[in-house]
Write a protein that holds these residues in place. Structure first.
Motif, PDB file in Angstrom:
ATOM      1  N   LYS A  21      71.892  40.425 -11.999  1.00 19.03           N
ATOM      2  CA  LYS A  21      70.988  39.863 -13.006  1.00 19.03           C
ATOM      3  C   LYS A  21      71.761  38.962 -13.952  1.00 19.03           C
ATOM      4  O   LYS A  21      72.884  39.284 -14.372  1.00 19.03           O
ATOM      5  N   SER A  22      71.164  37.827 -14.281  1.00 24.22           N
ATOM      6  CA  SER A  22      71.834  36.868 -15.157  1.00 24.22           C
ATOM      7  C   SER A  22      70.819  36.191 -16.072  1.00 24.22           C
ATOM      8  O   SER A  22      69.604  36.263 -15.845  1.00 24.22           O
ATOM      9  N   GLY A  23      71.317  35.516 -17.095  1.00 27.12           N
ATOM     10  CA  GLY A  23      70.447  34.801 -18.018  1.00 27.12           C
ATOM     11  C   GLY A  23      69.883  35.683 -19.114  1.00 27.12           C
ATOM     12  O   GLY A  23      70.044  36.898 -19.122  1.00 27.12           O
ATOM     13  N   VAL A  24      69.199  35.060 -20.030  1.00 26.17           N
ATOM     14  CA  VAL A  24      68.618  35.768 -21.178  1.00 26.17           C
ATOM     15  C   VAL A  24      67.574  36.782 -20.731  1.00 26.17           C
ATOM     16  O   VAL A  24      67.474  37.886 -21.277  1.00 26.17           O
ATOM     17  N   PHE A  25      66.791  36.417 -19.708  1.00 24.39           N
ATOM     18  CA  PHE A  25      65.699  37.281 -19.263  1.00 24.39           C
ATOM     19  C   PHE A  25      66.110  38.191 -18.109  1.00 24.39           C
ATOM     20  O   PHE A  25      65.267  38.854 -17.507  1.00 24.39           O
ATOM     21  N   LYS A  26      67.426  38.233 -17.806  1.00 20.21           N
ATOM     22  CA  LYS A  26      67.968  39.118 -16.769  1.00 20.21           C
ATOM     23  C   LYS A  26      67.223  38.961 -15.449  1.00 20.21           C
ATOM     24  O   LYS A  26      66.795  39.946 -14.834  1.00 20.21           O
ATOM     25  N   THR A  27      67.062  37.739 -15.029  1.00 18.06           N
ATOM     26  CA  THR A  27      66.432  37.491 -13.732  1.00 18.06           C
ATOM     27  C   THR A  27      67.425  37.747 -12.602  1.00 18.06           C
ATOM     28  O   THR A  27      68.637  37.559 -12.769  1.00 18.06           O
TER      29      THR A  27
END
Length: 331
Positions: A21-27
């Protein structure tokens, strides 16, 4: 079917992926393919040794088989029943049939409980005993079988050595009368002299109780001693499997050859004729495995076909399987 031919464990196309998971929204941006399409069988009362480098997926395989981790795909049959299709009540009963001995005897024991409660807790949970008095009596009997003394039953884990703690872990696994035990690097954290005691304990328990083991280890000499069959894992896949004599005397896969060449020998005659195979490079990331054969980036026999086509998993001779273009006669 003869009892000696009965397959207690059947694993079919087992996969376990962990999301990245990566990014602000943990996609989810990808997956770590810890176990990727593994299939094998274990005969009742037999020991399958699983070997490979650290990070190849050995421990994840064992935990997924016991449903401590839920699989991404595939089946795990115990006595003809798919473990992943069982409901909560059925799985609770199945826990008495399948147990695990963890690698670290320090962190896998509750420091707040005396030994008899650690060993007997599952007996109460599964109603194998009626009350605490009977639980303590049974627990003392089990730890005695594992080489500890009755007066040690009231002590706490911090009062034991590493080898004694691993005996407690084994006693806890044996307490519910299982048929199948996953030994996850059960002796790797111990001194060599203590290792031999624990291995003999596991071997005696297997012979006395008819146990079936999945024995995970990176120590090939230990695997050779205790196992009936050996499976070699690399980057989430089993690249070779066979009877231990076949694997140790006539390895087919280049990765198995490299592993066996690293085993130290104290016999001068063996040392003189032994060729050490040094693998180049690091293990590729399981999040982005190489195309084609996963071992081609480190293989001394690699050809162009290895980079493109995935090798088939074939039986080369009786009970001896390998996944490699070279041994399958492609080049």
């Amino acid at each position: 079917m003869n009892s000696t031919d009965e397959k207690l464990i059947k694993v079919k196309n087992l996969k376990k992926y962990f999301p990245i998971k990566s990014g602000v929204f943990k996609t989810v941006s990808g997956h770590v393919k810890a176990v990727d399409g593994v299939s094998f069988e274990i005969g009742k009362g037999k020991v399958l040794g699983v070997v490979g480098e650290s990070g190849c997926g050995k421990s994840t395989l064992g935990r997924t088989m016991l449903r401590l981790l839920y699989p991404t795909e595939g089946e795990m049959e115990y006595g003809g029943r798919n473990v992943y299709s069982l409901n909560k009540k059925e799985m609770n009963h199945m826990r008495t049939k399948m147990q695990i001995v963890f690698q670290d005897p320090y962190s896998s024991l509750n420091p707040r409980l005396p030994v008899y409660e650690i060993v007997g807790e599952a007996m109460m949970q599964h109603k194998i005993v009626k009350n605490k008095a009977e639980m303590k009596e049974k627990a003392i009997e089990v730890i005695g079988r594992c080489g500890l003394f009755p007066e040690q039953a009231n002590r706490y884990p911090h009062q034991f050595s590493g080898g004694q703690r691993q005996r407690i872990c084994i006693a806890r696994a044996l307490a519910v009368n299982p048929e199948f035990i996953v030994c996850d690097e059960a002796v790797s954290a111990l001194d060599v002299s203590i290792q031999s005691q624990i291995i003999n304990l596991l071997k005696d328990a297997q012979e006395d109780l008819g146990l079936t083991y999945l024995f995970i280890s990176h120590d090939l000499s230990v695997v050779k001693f205790i196992s009936d069959e050996v499976a070699v894992m690399y980057l989430g896949q089993i690249v070779e499997k066979g009877y231990k004599k076949q694997i140790f005397d006539n390895p087919l896969h280049p990765y198995t050859e490299a592993l066996l060449s690293a085993v130290p020998s104290f016999d001068p005659s063996i040392k003189q004729g032994k060729k050490r195979i040094i693998l180049k490079g690091d293990i590729p990331s399981p999040a982005n495995p190489p195309s084609g054969c996963r071992f081609h980036t480190r293989c001394q026999y690699a050809k162009d076909v290895c980079k493109e086509a995935v090798p088939e998993y074939k039986e080369i001779n009786s009970g001896h399987f390998a996944m490699c273009h070279k041994v399958n006669g492609v080049f």
